[in-house]
Design an enzyme around this catalytic site. Structure first.
Site, mmCIF file in Angstrom:
data_model
loop_
_atom_site.group_PDB
_atom_site.id
_atom_site.type_symbol
_atom_site.label_atom_id
_atom_site.label_comp_id
_atom_site.label_asym_id
_atom_site.label_seq_id
_atom_site.Cartn_x
_atom_site.Cartn_y
_atom_site.Cartn_z
ATOM 1 N N HIS A 39 0.915 -1.096 -0.037
ATOM 2 C CA HIS A 39 0.089 -0.011 0.055
ATOM 3 C C HIS A 39 1.023 1.247 0.145
ATOM 4 O O HIS A 39 1.977 1.106 0.401
ATOM 5 C CB HIS A 39 -0.791 0.087 1.214
ATOM 6 C CG HIS A 39 -1.952 -1.338 1.136
ATOM 7 N ND1 HIS A 39 -2.841 -1.075 1.868
ATOM 8 C CD2 HIS A 39 -1.974 -2.298 0.428
ATOM 9 C CE1 HIS A 39 -3.662 -2.352 1.938
ATOM 10 N NE2 HIS A 39 -3.062 -2.962 1.110
ATOM 11 N N GLU B 287 0.952 3.959 2.146
ATOM 12 C CA GLU B 287 1.715 4.173 3.162
ATOM 13 C C GLU B 287 3.070 3.368 3.722
ATOM 14 O O GLU B 287 3.769 3.541 4.070
ATOM 15 C CB GLU B 287 0.647 4.170 4.350
ATOM 16 C CG GLU B 287 -0.504 5.176 4.164
ATOM 17 C CD GLU B 287 -1.518 4.487 3.446
ATOM 18 O OE1 GLU B 287 -1.642 3.922 2.540
ATOM 19 O OE2 GLU B 287 -2.625 4.969 3.863
ATOM 20 N N CYS C 103 -5.853 2.065 5.914
ATOM 21 C CA CYS C 103 -6.646 0.756 6.169
ATOM 22 C C CYS C 103 -5.957 0.280 7.502
ATOM 23 O O CYS C 103 -4.911 1.016 7.959
ATOM 24 C CB CYS C 103 -6.170 -0.155 5.078
ATOM 25 S SG CYS C 103 -4.840 -0.997 5.058
ATOM 26 N N CYS D 68 -2.210 -0.469 7.205
ATOM 27 C CA CYS D 68 -0.958 0.636 7.199
ATOM 28 C C CYS D 68 -1.243 1.371 8.584
ATOM 29 O O CYS D 68 -0.249 1.929 8.928
ATOM 30 C CB CYS D 68 -1.821 1.572 6.063
ATOM 31 S SG CYS D 68 -1.420 0.918 4.319
#
Lengths: 186, 186
Positions: A88, A90, A118, A121
């Site tokens: 992801h 991040e 999410c 993360c």
């Protein structure tokens, strides 16, 4: 402040703000203007999200990590091109920031992410000891376009036996000695 | 079933079970015996945790990912040697499994982890679509030796303004178009 309204926003931001070209190869070289500093960092994150879509590289997410007013790392979502469900924006930015700073502790850093993190993360942001989260879109906005983290948040809030993902405990008696050994060698 | 009771457990397990040496370079080549299959996979995860401590490489955690009765990837915790706060055993094993299988979707795989997953790893397990979690030590056991995930679970259960980590929303109006564009090009 730069006027940025399209997929070239990232390039424009760099052109407007890059007073130290080459200082951090591979990352953005960015000295924020005093006014709108946070907004400019967020615009970089948004530009990464936009660029990721336009290049068909992955989901519409971008993140930028900043320390002492300078960008140390940034990334778009790389799940598809890297075949990595943890890549992801991040998490990828955290990995790059740690590499750039030579540490696994990002205390003193802030993260600017184009969307509310999410659960994976968010957990990574805590483990990395990041100081503050700036976000733009919400998880409800993400759910509206098909990225629904709510299921995971709901699962985490459940006890193990209530979760849809099956959990089975095995061999705790054989695993505990490793924990005791860890304490011994502290 | 192998008798394994020390830090050499991993090596012994490989010696006992490796019927296809070289089949998956860099990973374990392991064909489980019909009896105690799950226990043997868990013993590999525990052995990774033990080996990690004895080699002073990092925390006492190991994970093994299995598909159709074969190990596709495994890892100990690599946070310290890789300067990566996300390189927990489960996440590292997921990344290796995805690389080995050429996909970001691990449907059909199970994970054997020497300790109940932290929130970041649990989220990653959901994102990777892993079918089932086998775990040995509990998060309470981990807390007893100083790895306390409870704070993160508690924070996730809070609303943003109740969390200890500050959240600031910025520029949603500028970030939303990327989400809309994602829908358009679907």
């Amino acid at each position: 402040m730069c006027e940025c309204a399209d997929a070239l926003r990232l390039k424009k931001l760099n052109m407007c703000n890059n007073k130290n070209p080459g200082k951090l190869p591979g990352f953005f070289n960015f000295e924020p203007m005093e006014n709108g500093m946070h907004e400019n960092f967020m615009r970089m994150a948004i530009a990464l999200a936009e660029s990721n879509i336009e290049q068909r590289l992955g989901g519409p997410f971008g993140a930028v990590i900043v320390k002492d007013g300078e960008v140390v790392a940034s990334s778009a979502n790389k799940v598809v091109p890297e075949n990595d469900p943890t890549a992801h924006a991040e998490i990828s930015a955290i990995r790059l920031a740690c590499k750039a700073l030579g540490t696994y502790n990002l205390s003193g850093c802030d993260i600017y992410t184009s969307c509310e993190p999410c659960p994976t993360c968010l957990g990574a942001i805590y483990w990395a000891h990041i100081d503050k989260i700036y976000y733009a879109n919400t998880k409800a906005d993400a759910a509206d376009i098909g990225f629904d983290d709510h299921f995971i948040y709901d699962e985490m809030a459940c006890s193990m036996d209530e979760r849809k993902l099956p959990f089975v405990q095995l061999l705790r008696d054989e695993a505990l000695p490793a924990f005791k050994r860890w304490q011994e060698i502290g």
